[in-house]
Design a protein around this motif. Sequence first.
Motif, PDB file in Angstrom:
ATOM      1  N   UNK A 170       8.644   0.898  10.662  1.00 47.66           N
ATOM      2  CA  UNK A 170       7.707   1.201  11.747  1.00 47.66           C
ATOM      3  C   UNK A 170       7.825   2.630  12.255  1.00 47.66           C
ATOM      4  N   UNK A 171       7.790   3.572  11.320  1.00 45.78           N
ATOM      5  CA  UNK A 171       7.800   4.986  11.698  1.00 45.78           C
ATOM      6  C   UNK A 171       6.467   5.333  12.349  1.00 45.78           C
ATOM      7  N   UNK A 178       6.085   2.362   7.277  1.00 51.70           N
ATOM      8  CA  UNK A 178       7.523   2.389   7.041  1.00 51.70           C
ATOM      9  C   UNK A 178       7.801   3.423   5.959  1.00 51.70           C
ATOM     10  N   UNK A 179       9.024   3.933   5.925  1.00 53.01           N
ATOM     11  CA  UNK A 179       9.380   4.940   4.934  1.00 53.01           C
ATOM     12  C   UNK A 179      10.581   4.462   4.134  1.00 53.01           C
ATOM     13  N   UNK A 180      10.389   4.369   2.825  1.00 55.32           N
ATOM     14  CA  UNK A 180      11.489   4.048   1.913  1.00 55.32           C
ATOM     15  C   UNK A 180      12.058   5.348   1.379  1.00 55.32           C
ATOM     16  N   UNK A 181      13.366   5.487   1.455  1.00 48.77           N
ATOM     17  CA  UNK A 181      14.051   6.674   0.954  1.00 48.77           C
ATOM     18  C   UNK A 181      14.743   6.307  -0.351  1.00 48.77           C
ATOM     19  N   UNK A 182      14.323   6.922  -1.431  1.00 49.10           N
ATOM     20  CA  UNK A 182      14.912   6.650  -2.732  1.00 49.10           C
ATOM     21  C   UNK A 182      16.073   7.611  -2.958  1.00 49.10           C
ATOM     22  N   UNK A 194       2.384  -3.871   5.697  1.00 43.97           N
ATOM     23  CA  UNK A 194       3.476  -4.825   5.517  1.00 43.97           C
ATOM     24  C   UNK A 194       2.884  -6.217   5.313  1.00 43.97           C
ATOM     25  N   UNK A 195       3.100  -6.813   4.140  1.00 41.75           N
ATOM     26  CA  UNK A 195       2.541  -8.155   3.899  1.00 41.75           C
ATOM     27  C   UNK A 195       3.275  -9.250   4.665  1.00 41.75           C
ATOM     28  N   UNK A 212       0.838  -1.205   0.000  1.00 42.08           N
ATOM     29  CA  UNK A 212       0.000   0.000   0.000  1.00 42.08           C
ATOM     30  C   UNK A 212       0.875   1.258   0.000  1.00 42.08           C
ATOM     31  N   UNK A 213       1.672   1.453  -1.066  1.00 43.23           N
ATOM     32  CA  UNK A 213       2.616   2.576  -1.091  1.00 43.23           C
ATOM     33  C   UNK A 213       1.962   3.904  -1.440  1.00 43.23           C
TER      34      UNK A 213
END
Length: 202
Positions: free
Chosen positions: A184-185, A190-194, A145-146, A131-132
């Motif tokens: 788990x922010x 969760x946060x992905x940083x590109x 998170x699956x 679910x982004x």
Amino acid sequence: MTARADVLGALRDAGSSVTVADLAGTLGVPATTVRFHLRALTDDGLADAQTESAVGPGRPRIRYRARPGMDPSGSREYGTLARALVTALAVIPDGPRRAADAGRALGADRAHRTDDATSDLLHMLASMGFDPVVAPPSQIRLRRCPFLETARESPEITCSVHRGLMQGVLDAHGSDTRVGLDPFVDGDHCVAHIDAARTTTR
């Protein structure tokens, strides 16, 4: 036992090729039920169907014979397998790196190189159930998170797989960007940083 299992069992017990009518008589169930399950068993490679040469009027009969193999129907316990693998990796000194490498290979395999890299990454995450949501300038919030249970028990391994999956998609597009991941922010995403400077999960 299910009706499918009954039909498969009777087919194996027959020892030779049989017709729908033969199996229906043996099992005491309607021919339509037998025919339905035989079609599924044939599709799954557990039965062979051969049409007899026509003798006289009417449609030629189809005879079925069992093929060796394990029935792929039924429930799966992938969660148990995942927990076992995560537990095994967690006690290895380079477990997180191995987990990330495995995820990276899987991510590259799932990539669609005809798409834009970012769009492809978002599509992969959505299809896997993360679910982004894009959070400018270069973040993606993962609101689900699956693999939540294993992520809670062993975030260093599970989140390394997640980061590797994302990195693998970008690598497949020839991108030199790097992915960082904060799990788990605030407890709910969760946060992905590109294009993050760090390349390990915090």
